[in-house]
Design an enzyme around this catalytic site. Structure first.
Site, short mmCIF file in Angstrom:
data_model
loop_
_atom_site.label_atom_id
_atom_site.label_comp_id
_atom_site.label_asym_id
_atom_site.label_seq_id
_atom_site.Cartn_x
_atom_site.Cartn_y
_atom_site.Cartn_z
N GLU A 1 -6.97 -5.69 4.09
CA GLU A 1 -6.07 -6.88 2.82
C GLU A 1 -7.57 -7.23 2.21
OE1 GLU A 1 -3.62 -8.77 4.68
OE2 GLU A 1 -3.74 -8.87 2.41
N THR B 1 1.14 -1.29 0.05
CA THR B 1 -0.52 0.08 0.16
C THR B 1 0.77 1.25 -0.31
OG1 THR B 1 -1.84 -1.28 1.34
CG2 THR B 1 -2.15 1.28 1.26
N GLY C 1 2.94 -3.38 8.50
CA GLY C 1 2.39 -3.33 10.10
C GLY C 1 4.32 -3.75 10.17
C1 8Z2 Z 1 -6.18 -13.89 12.44
C2 8Z2 Z 1 -5.31 -12.84 11.80
C3 8Z2 Z 1 -4.76 -12.89 11.44
C4 8Z2 Z 1 -4.69 -11.58 10.09
C5 8Z2 Z 1 -3.53 -10.60 10.12
C6 8Z2 Z 1 -3.88 -9.41 9.71
C7 8Z2 Z 1 -2.87 -8.58 9.00
C8 8Z2 Z 1 -3.20 -7.53 7.90
C9 8Z2 Z 1 -2.14 -6.79 7.83
C10 8Z2 Z 1 -2.53 -6.13 6.56
C11 8Z2 Z 1 -2.04 -6.48 5.24
C12 8Z2 Z 1 -2.78 -6.30 3.58
O1 8Z2 Z 1 -3.74 -4.71 4.00
S1 8Z2 Z 1 -1.08 -6.63 2.57
C13 8Z2 Z 1 -2.56 -5.29 1.47
C14 8Z2 Z 1 -3.64 -5.73 1.27
N1 8Z2 Z 1 -4.32 -4.90 0.06
C15 8Z2 Z 1 -5.18 -6.05 -1.19
O2 8Z2 Z 1 -6.01 -6.01 -0.17
C16 8Z2 Z 1 -5.39 -4.96 -2.25
C17 8Z2 Z 1 -7.21 -4.73 -2.52
N2 8Z2 Z 1 -6.59 -4.99 -4.05
C18 8Z2 Z 1 -6.67 -5.83 -5.19
O3 8Z2 Z 1 -6.87 -6.91 -5.10
C19 8Z2 Z 1 -6.42 -5.84 -6.66
O4 8Z2 Z 1 -6.55 -4.37 -6.70
C20 8Z2 Z 1 -8.99 -5.46 -7.18
C21 8Z2 Z 1 -8.98 -4.58 -5.98
C22 8Z2 Z 1 -8.91 -7.39 -6.94
C23 8Z2 Z 1 -8.09 -5.48 -8.04
O5 8Z2 Z 1 -6.94 -5.95 -9.37
P1 8Z2 Z 1 -6.70 -5.68 -10.56
O6 8Z2 Z 1 -7.49 -4.43 -11.01
O7 8Z2 Z 1 -5.82 -6.24 -11.05
O8 8Z2 Z 1 -8.43 -6.55 -11.00
P2 8Z2 Z 1 -9.38 -6.80 -11.95
O9 8Z2 Z 1 -9.23 -5.40 -13.03
O10 8Z2 Z 1 -10.65 -6.20 -10.83
O11 8Z2 Z 1 -9.90 -8.29 -11.84
C24 8Z2 Z 1 -7.77 -8.54 -12.59
C25 8Z2 Z 1 -8.44 -10.40 -12.59
O12 8Z2 Z 1 -7.65 -10.26 -11.45
C26 8Z2 Z 1 -8.73 -11.08 -11.15
N3 8Z2 Z 1 -8.08 -11.44 -9.50
C27 8Z2 Z 1 -8.17 -10.30 -8.58
N4 8Z2 Z 1 -7.21 -10.05 -7.53
C28 8Z2 Z 1 -7.06 -11.80 -7.75
C29 8Z2 Z 1 -6.46 -12.74 -6.80
N5 8Z2 Z 1 -6.02 -12.42 -5.41
N6 8Z2 Z 1 -6.49 -13.58 -6.58
C30 8Z2 Z 1 -7.17 -14.64 -7.99
N7 8Z2 Z 1 -8.03 -13.78 -9.13
C31 8Z2 Z 1 -7.38 -12.68 -8.45
C32 8Z2 Z 1 -9.94 -11.18 -11.10
O13 8Z2 Z 1 -10.57 -12.23 -11.00
C33 8Z2 Z 1 -10.01 -10.43 -12.55
O14 8Z2 Z 1 -10.39 -11.91 -12.64
P3 8Z2 Z 1 -11.04 -11.75 -14.44
O15 8Z2 Z 1 -12.45 -11.34 -13.93
O16 8Z2 Z 1 -11.44 -13.25 -14.74
O17 8Z2 Z 1 -10.73 -10.72 -15.29
C1 FAD Z 2 -4.46 -2.19 10.47
C2 FAD Z 2 -4.07 -1.14 9.69
C3 FAD Z 2 -3.19 -2.44 8.61
C4 FAD Z 2 -2.67 -2.53 7.55
N1 FAD Z 2 -1.33 -3.61 7.18
C5 FAD Z 2 -0.47 -3.43 5.64
C6 FAD Z 2 0.09 -3.75 5.99
O1 FAD Z 2 0.87 -4.50 6.10
N2 FAD Z 2 0.75 -3.60 4.11
C7 FAD Z 2 0.10 -3.03 2.56
O2 FAD Z 2 0.48 -3.31 1.49
N3 FAD Z 2 -0.67 -2.39 3.43
C8 FAD Z 2 -1.25 -2.35 5.50
N4 FAD Z 2 -2.93 -1.57 4.78
C9 FAD Z 2 -3.02 -0.88 4.08
C10 FAD Z 2 -5.08 -1.27 3.61
O3 FAD Z 2 -4.05 -2.84 2.92
C11 FAD Z 2 -5.45 -0.38 2.60
O4 FAD Z 2 -6.03 0.49 3.43
C12 FAD Z 2 -6.98 -1.21 1.82
O5 FAD Z 2 -5.94 -2.09 1.60
C13 FAD Z 2 -7.55 0.10 1.69
O6 FAD Z 2 -7.27 0.35 0.75
P1 FAD Z 2 -7.37 2.28 0.84
O7 FAD Z 2 -6.71 2.64 2.38
O8 FAD Z 2 -6.49 2.54 -0.08
O9 FAD Z 2 -8.78 2.62 0.78
P2 FAD Z 2 -9.52 2.86 -1.04
O10 FAD Z 2 -9.57 2.16 -1.72
O11 FAD Z 2 -9.41 4.10 -0.69
O12 FAD Z 2 -11.09 3.07 -0.07
C14 FAD Z 2 -11.28 4.46 0.16
C15 FAD Z 2 -13.18 3.99 0.44
O13 FAD Z 2 -13.20 3.92 -1.54
C16 FAD Z 2 -14.17 2.16 -1.92
N5 FAD Z 2 -13.21 2.49 -3.17
C17 FAD Z 2 -12.19 1.93 -3.73
N6 FAD Z 2 -11.89 1.86 -5.02
C18 FAD Z 2 -13.09 0.89 -4.74
C19 FAD Z 2 -13.98 0.55 -6.06
N7 FAD Z 2 -13.41 0.42 -7.35
N8 FAD Z 2 -15.46 0.69 -6.26
C20 FAD Z 2 -16.23 0.46 -4.97
N9 FAD Z 2 -15.50 1.55 -4.48
C21 FAD Z 2 -14.03 2.07 -4.22
C22 FAD Z 2 -13.40 1.74 -0.53
O14 FAD Z 2 -15.01 1.27 -0.69
C23 FAD Z 2 -13.81 2.68 0.66
O15 FAD Z 2 -14.93 2.63 0.81
C24 FAD Z 2 -2.83 -1.62 6.39
C25 FAD Z 2 -4.41 -1.27 6.78
C26 FAD Z 2 -4.50 -0.70 7.91
C27 FAD Z 2 -6.05 0.12 8.58
#
Ligand code: 8Z2
Ligand code: FAD
Length: 556
Positions: free
Chosen positions: A316, A34, A73
């Site tokens: 996530e 992120t 984190g």
């Molecule tokens: C106890 C507890 C402890 C828990 C302890 C927890 C600690 C947590 C700490 C936090 C860590 C974090 O936050 S780490 C950061 C987390 N960040 C995120 O999760 C980011 C979320 N954003 C995304 O994943 C992506 O941007 C997403 C929204 C999917 C859009 O990506 P794209 O633009 O590339 O994708 P799209 O155009 O929508 O789609 C492209 C294609 O890819 C596919 N696709 C997308 N993601 C996919 C995936 N993961 N696996 C397979 N396929 C996937 C889609 O289905 C589509 O398939 P087709 O339809 O066939 O084309």
């Molecule tokens: C406690 C904590 C720990 C974290 N740890 C990590 C880590 O270890 N590593 C890491 O990489 N990241 C980490 N993150 C970041 C986290 O993964 C992001 O905050 C999360 O993925 C959401 O993205 P954003 O903050 O950009 O929110 P945004 O995507 O800006 O979301 C803001 C609003 O926009 C809306 N929105 C965004 N896109 C769309 C769409 N396509 N369609 C409709 N609505 C949409 C959402 O629904 C939401 O309401 C952490 C965050 C927190 C709070």
């Protein structure tokens, strides 16, 4: 997330190099994806990694303010290394987001290395002990072999080999989403334990003059707040077991280059992570409020439990975004079903014609039969998915492209993904109990929990079932009453059902939820230990309060 990424994205040589260092705590890492400007839209991440064939190195940069890594984190002060997700450039071409291992700090004096600016992002709502940090890269060079190359490679001359699936880079996020389903089950179990134990101890109000004050757990409204949530904690326990099994099976297939179920896994894990964390997030607040004023004290354990859990709805994968991901796949499945394709297990119901099976209002249906009610959840999910899918089709017919049609139907798509997840959870709960080897007494108690979960799930979403004529209004009312009728039966075992989670007091961290129920004395002891009570007269009196009072007394 650092270690699971290395385990899933390293070549065997890279595993041998990095993993022993992690397991022996010789390095500590974080997952730096992120950025200030992007968390959801991964393809929009701006950090760059340009390959230099002359030195066989990658040069990492944060080119803009919005590209600074933000939130990871333990990035701020703890981590020595990070997996950094960056746009890969080689031979003048961009190949999208790829993972790189970057050392951040010296292993001698822990100082940041050259080209690395790193620090803590400042106080947050919770996660106090976690130094979520920022990372700014300035022409920071790393060896070519620090790009994780299991799925895609850059050869010494800069030639790029693309992965079998670009989304394999996203694998760690899927894994952690599956863990979060488990995290939801645990958090809701803890909150239920605190609220139900305290409700068995707390006596309040005199129902009739002269009668002893009843335990608040005896009030039907208190039972109605807490027992469906207790049942949900049990439901989520069984769902996380099922989710982990599916994850393990599909991951084994991926490791054998069989990617056929990767989409189904992404959709299910996205939907369940969003559904369980949203429900748990709301449930924690209900449990806290059910404990009255003491629920608001840090002594209850609720403030920390809530503040540490609530980001599960955001990190996530932000929940709305994940529900849309799940729905995107469901829409594809409807299309596939219409073209005669066989659908995989968790979505195969979308090819069944469920509409004719149950039309609302016909008399004599057994509304307490769980198998019958699960078929209604199936019908509701199928109807919602087809309704949203038809909206998308109509958008395309009206001239929109797929992205535009998906976006315009997105409110309905989220509802459809929620209904799909809810059906999966209710079905899994009921089916898991059938497979459980347990005494008939225990089966009976767990059946009560499954029943109240299924009944209350319909009661709280009765509009969905009535709007689609799945249930008549009177049938929905009957099911709502069935849930209320179960509450006094569940009351008998409620405390045992939370004791069964067997959280030690040290883990529960709650004076209200103490196993021995000795709340008041320990609340008083807890308060006396509060820092403010170190002195009878607080030093601030002499600086502020004393002079104020004396000045005003002289005016009397
Ligand atoms: C106890 C507890 C402890 C828990 C302890 C927890 C600690 C947590 C700490 C936090 C860590 C974090 O936050 S780490 C950061 C987390 N960040 C995120 O999760 C980011 C979320 N954003 C995304 O994943 C992506 O941007 C997403 C929204 C999917 C859009 O990506 P794209 O633009 O590339 O994708 P799209 O155009 O929508 O789609 C492209 C294609 O890819 C596919 N696709 C997308 N993601 C996919 C995936 N993961 N696996 C397979 N396929 C996937 C889609 O289905 C589509 O398939 P087709 O339809 O066939 O084309
Ligand atoms: C406690 C904590 C720990 C974290 N740890 C990590 C880590 O270890 N590593 C890491 O990489 N990241 C980490 N993150 C970041 C986290 O993964 C992001 O905050 C999360 O993925 C959401 O993205 P954003 O903050 O950009 O929110 P945004 O995507 O800006 O979301 C803001 C609003 O926009 C809306 N929105 C965004 N896109 C769309 C769409 N396509 N369609 C409709 N609505 C949409 C959402 O629904 C939401 O309401 C952490 C965050 C927190 C709070």
């Amino acid at each position: 997330m650092f270690i699971p990424t290395l385990e899933r994205q390293c070549t065997s040589e890279q595993r041998e190099k990095f993993l022993p260092l992690c397991y022996d705590y010789r390095i500590i890492g974080t997952y730096a994806q992120t950025e200030l400007g992007h968390g959801t839209f991964l393809r929009g991440l701006e950090t760059t990694a340009h390959y230099d064939p002359n030195t066989q190195e990658f040069i990492l940069n944060s080119p803009t303010i919005s590209s600074i890594k933000w939130w990871p984190g333990a990035l701020g002060k703890t981590s020595t290394h990070a997996v950094v997700l960056a746009q890969l450039y080689t031979l003048g071409k961009c190949h999208g987001i790829h993972p790189f291992v970057v050392q951040l700090r010296s292993l001698d004096d822990h100082k940041p290395l050259r080209g690395i600016t790193v620090g803590d992002i400042g106080p947050k709502m919770g996660f106090g002990p976690n130094d979520n940090g920022y990372l700014k890269l300035h022409k920071h060079r790393i060896p070519r072999t620090n790009m994780l190359m299991k799925y895609s490679q850059v050869s010494p001359d800069g030639t790029y080999t693309k992965p079998p699936r670009s989304t394999l880079t996203y694998g760690t996020m899927t894994f952690v989403r599956v863990l979060i389903v488990h995290g939801s089950a645990i958090a809701l179990a803890k909150a239920s334990t605190i609220a139900i134990r305290y409700s068995a101890v707390r006596r309040q109000s005199e129902l009739r003059p002269g009668e002893p004050e009843p335990q608040i757990l005896s009030y039907p409204t208190q039972q109605h707040k807490l027992f469906p949530l207790l049942a949900t904690a049990y439901a989520f326990h069984f769902v996380q077991l099922a989710m982990m099994k599916i994850y393990t099976d599909v991951n084994d297939q991926i490791n054998n280059s069989n990617f056929s179920r990767i989409q189904e896994l992404h959709a299910l894990s996205s939907g369940l992570k969003a559904f369980t964390s949203w429900v748990t997030n709301a449930g924690l607040e209900v449990c806290r409020m059910s404990c009255g004023g003491h629920g608001y004290s840090q002594a209850s354990g609720f403030p920390r439990l809530y503040a540490d859990f609530t980001p599960s709805c955001t990190y996530e994968g932000e929940n709305t975004v994940l529900m849309l991901q799940s729905a995107r796949y469901l829409v594809k499945c409807v299309r596939d079903a219409r073209s005669g394709k066989t659908l995989p297990g968790t979505v195969s119901y979308l090819s069944e014609d469920v509409s004719a099976v149950h039309s609302g209002g016909s008399s004599g249906r057994d509304l307490s039969n769980l198998d019958f009610l699960i078929s209604l959840y199936k019908q509701r999910a199928s109807n919602q998915v087809h309704f949203a899918s038809d909206k998308v089709d109509r958008g395309i017919s009206a001239g929109m492209d797929l992205v535009g049609a998906l976006n315009s139907a997105s409110v309905h798509l989220v509802s459809a993904a929620k209904a799909h997840s809810h059906y999966f959870i209710a079905k899994t709960f009921v089916e898991s109990l059938k497979l459980l080897k347990a005494s008939s007494e225990l089966q009976n108690v767990l059946h009560q929990l499954a029943s109240v979960y299924v009944f209350e799930g319909i009661a709280q979403s009765s509009g969905d079932f009535i709007e689609d004529y799945i249930l008549s209004g009177s049938e929905a009312k009957t099911i709502r009453q069935l849930a209320v009728d179960l509450l006094p039966l569940i009351r008998v075992n409620a405390v045992s059902l939370v004791d069964a989670f067997s959280f030690r007091d040290e883990v529960l961290q709650s004076v209200l939820g103490r196993y021995d129920g000795n709340v008041y004395e320990n609340l008083f002891k807890w308060a006396q230990n509060s820092p403010l009570n170190k002195t009878d007269v607080h030093p601030s009196y002499h600086k502020y309060l004393g002079p104020l009072l004396k000045r005003n007394q002289s005016k009397l």
